[in-house]
Scaffold this active site. Structure first.
Site, PDB file in Angstrom:
ATOM      1  N   GLY A 242     -69.273  43.176  12.804  1.00 30.36           N
ATOM      2  CA  GLY A 242     -70.532  41.909  13.317  1.00 30.36           C
ATOM      3  C   GLY A 242     -70.486  41.066  11.648  1.00 30.36           C
ATOM      4  N   SER A 243     -71.269  40.489  11.525  1.00 32.60           N
ATOM      5  CA  SER A 243     -71.324  39.702  10.294  1.00 32.60           C
ATOM      6  C   SER A 243     -71.613  40.318   9.133  1.00 32.60           C
ATOM      7  CB  SER A 243     -72.463  38.607  10.210  1.00 32.60           C
ATOM      8  OG  SER A 243     -73.852  39.212  10.161  1.00 32.60           O
ATOM      9  N   ARG A 245     -73.263  39.207   6.728  1.00 31.22           N
ATOM     10  CA  ARG A 245     -74.770  39.090   6.142  1.00 31.22           C
ATOM     11  C   ARG A 245     -75.563  40.400   6.560  1.00 31.22           C
ATOM     12  NH1 ARG A 245     -79.243  37.702   8.454  1.00 31.22           N
ATOM     13  NH2 ARG A 245     -78.204  37.190  10.403  1.00 31.22           N
ATOM     14  N   GLY A 247     -74.399  43.302   7.841  1.00 29.56           N
ATOM     15  CA  GLY A 247     -73.387  44.462   7.297  1.00 29.56           C
ATOM     16  C   GLY A 247     -74.045  44.836   6.090  1.00 29.56           C
ATOM     17  N   GLU A 264     -67.088  47.018   9.841  1.00 26.07           N
ATOM     18  CA  GLU A 264     -66.095  45.946  10.003  1.00 26.07           C
ATOM     19  C   GLU A 264     -66.639  44.391  10.236  1.00 26.07           C
ATOM     20  OE1 GLU A 264     -63.736  43.827  11.874  1.00 26.07           O
ATOM     21  OE2 GLU A 264     -63.838  45.031  13.580  1.00 26.07           O
ATOM     22  N   CYS A 298     -62.431  38.359  14.604  1.00 23.82           N
ATOM     23  CA  CYS A 298     -62.563  38.704  13.151  1.00 23.82           C
ATOM     24  C   CYS A 298     -61.384  38.603  12.508  1.00 23.82           C
ATOM     25  CB  CYS A 298     -63.379  39.989  12.861  1.00 23.82           C
ATOM     26  SG  CYS A 298     -62.406  41.338  13.706  1.00 23.82           S
TER      27      CYS A 298
HETATM   28  C1  UN1 Z   1     -62.361  41.907  16.171  1.00 23.18           C
HETATM   29  O1  UN1 Z   1     -62.261  40.526  16.396  1.00 23.18           O
HETATM   30  O2  UN1 Z   1     -63.482  42.199  15.907  1.00 23.18           O
HETATM   31  O3  UN1 Z   1     -56.446  42.529  15.771  1.00 23.18           O
HETATM   32  C2  UN1 Z   1     -61.383  42.899  16.524  1.00 23.18           C
HETATM   33  C3  UN1 Z   1     -57.212  42.037  16.788  1.00 23.18           C
HETATM   34  C4  UN1 Z   1     -57.919  42.628  17.837  1.00 23.18           C
HETATM   35  C5  UN1 Z   1     -59.253  43.351  17.638  1.00 23.18           C
HETATM   36  C6  UN1 Z   1     -59.959  42.286  16.941  1.00 23.18           C
HETATM   37  N1  UN1 Z   1     -56.935  43.861  18.262  1.00 23.18           N
HETATM   38  O4  UN1 Z   1     -57.263  40.930  16.902  1.00 23.18           O
END
Ligand code: UN1
Length: 511
Positions: A242-243, A245, A247, A264, A298
């Protein structure tokens, strides 16, 4: 196209669903909340969330299941994960659709997410026979030294809305073969896919007569349930996605009790396009990176750093591709980009665009809200491209939306790498070049400072085979492949003396 209801029925979901399970029973003593689809703004179903009392019930169940589960031989645990992967294959179509219905990513990506779960199960099955510890030669006569990896305990997994189930599966498949039990708190907008997946796993566990409590789940407000999880000493590991902040907060709270975390957090991922790059290839990959999952991965591409000699040409190709992006109902296989997750996410995008304008960014493709009969529910947007100077302040932040910054670099690859590394986050990165020396510079010690660095492919869409995660404000955690399994076990160093004599290390005499 299946109706929402048909998809729910195929996954044993109803109009009203209990949002908590101790591994055996389903219940929920907290608030009953509606789950809204961003596809049309309508209610899909209701979920009864959990509260503190429910949490206590499931943590007890998880702790007691762990005592037995840790004794099951790892390859046998792997066999159960194999069956889970098989069950996911059977439910791939419906699960993919439910992901799309609940959070709005395109159906191709919904199915892709389920495939990612299947892939990690396959990997974990093999891993269950490869929980290797090293051994070395002792400095002492007739002594033997080695390391063992033991199960850790209850692993709490707190996931984000954008990958409602794959990130849980990365953690779960590995944690299960490692002998741990799982306590899952999914993101609030996406409880239904979570409930569906846990039901599928529980059926497999039941078929194998395992103790109840191996796979538990609690939905609820992050502020309430999240705090219960992070402060609880019965949970040795918290894996949080997640974010940055939140985290940082979780890292602090769990660190205070010396628990382990796998964090992450946010990314702010960039692509470098050099003069020798195949510009079409670069533009295709930037497009998928920037608008895939409607800019809410992410790993989404947020910044493109392009050499000035190819800047205009690259820009034209990219703008051409943006013009062809189909936006609309993500269950339609011809649609490339679905809605954002909710209206709050749309607000965040609009506010960021105002800030970009105030700070002097020049929009090449102006993002906007989309409305009208093809765009019900208020979550559809047109993605934006903006040309900026490298020091635009807002570019330091991760805006979780399809906004792409184009930045020009003038001279050498080192300049591009400097711009690339000038943000607080360090998740994923890429370079497009046909020049081997530039590629090596990008991958070397002075190159990209990210956990993932790719050559001639985009920042998103990682495979599960190697470790996933990033540096700096991304949190340093690693999940999925490679040796990430070690995060779910405790390491023990063993020395056995079979000499019959007392021999001290470092040559110490004590007689
Ligand atoms: C995420 O956005 O938290 O590499 C994970 C990727 C995906 C996983 C993303 N296999 O974009």
């Amino acid at each position: 196209m299946d109706s929402f209801k048909e998809v729910l029925t195929r996954l044993d979901l109803k109009e009203n669903n209990d949002g908590v399970t101790d591994g055996e029973n389903w219940f929920g003593s907290g608030t009953q909340v509606p789950v809204i689809s961003p596809i049309n703004g309508k209610e899909i179903a209701q979920v009864k969330q959990g509260n503190q009392k429910d949490f206590e019930r499931i943590i007890q169940s998880s702790v007691s299941a762990f005592r037995q589960w840790r004794l099951v031989p790892a390859p046998r645990r792997g066999e159960i994960v194999r069956q889970f992967g098989h069950a996911l294959r059977k439910h791939k179509d419906a699960l993919g659709k439910l992901i799309t219905i609940e959070m709005g990513k395109s159906i191709q990506e919904g199915w892709g997410e389920v495939q990612e779960m299947i892939d990690i199960c396959d990997m974990a099955v093999g891993q269950s026979r490869m929980l290797y510890g090293v051994q070395t030669h002792s400095e002492r006569l007739a002594h033997r030294m080695f390391e063992q990896w033991h199960p850790l305990g209850v692993c709490a997994v707190i996931t984000a809305f954008n990958f409602p189930v794959a990130v849980w599966a990365w953690n779960t498949a590995l944690a299960l073969v490692c002998g741990d039990t799982i306590l899952w708190k999914p993101a609030s907008p996406v409880p239904l896919t979570a409930i569906a997946c846990v039901k599928i796993l529980q059926q497999v566990l039941r078929d194998n007569n395992t103790p109840a409590g191996i796979a538990t789940l609690i939905t609820g407000r992050g502020s309430e349930i999240g705090d219960l999880i992070t402060t609880d000493r019965r949970i040795p590991l918290i894996s949080y996605t997640g974010s940055t902040r939140l985290g940082k907060h979780i890292g602090k709270v769990v660190g205070e009790r010396l628990g382990k975390t796998i964090l992450e957090l946010g990314g702010n991922n960039a692509v470098i396009v050099t003069p020798s790059a195949n510009l079409k290839l670069a533009a295709q990959n930037v497009l998928f990176g920037a608008i895939g999952t409607t800019g809410q991965r992410c790993t989404s591409t947020r910044r493109v750093i392009v050499h000035e000699s190819v800047f205009e040409e690259f820009k034209d190709i990219l703008v051409g591709y943006y013009g062809k992006v189909t936006i609309g109902n993500p269950l339609d296989e011809n649609i490339l980009m679905g809605p954002m997750v909710n209206t709050k996410a749309v607000e965040t995008m609009m506010t960021a665009m105002d800030t970009i304008k105030q700070q002097g960014g020049r929009f090449i493709v102006e993002g906007s809200r989309l409305s009208g009969p093809s765009y019900p529910g208020g979550c559809y947007v047109k993605p934006a491209i903006v040309e900026v100077e490298p020091d635009l302040p807002i570019m330091q932040e991760e805006t979780f939306a399809p906004i792409l910054y184009l930045i020009k670099y003038k001279h050498y690859i080192k300049e591009a790498i400097k711009i690339h590394n000038s943000v607080p986050q360090g998740l994923s990165s890429a370079i497009f070049t046909e020049n081997l020396l530039e590629s090596e510079q990008f991958l070397c010690t002075e190159g990209s400072d990210c956990g993932i660095a790719n050559v001639n492919l985009g920042t998103s869409g990682a495979e599960i085979g190697l470790a996933f995660g990033g540096e700096k404000d991304t949190g340093g955690g690693r999940e999925s492949g490679s040796d990430a399994w070690k995060g779910y076990m405790r390491r023990q160093t063993n020395t056995v003396n079979w000499s019959g004599a007392t021999i001290l290390a470092q040559g110490i005499k004590f007689d």
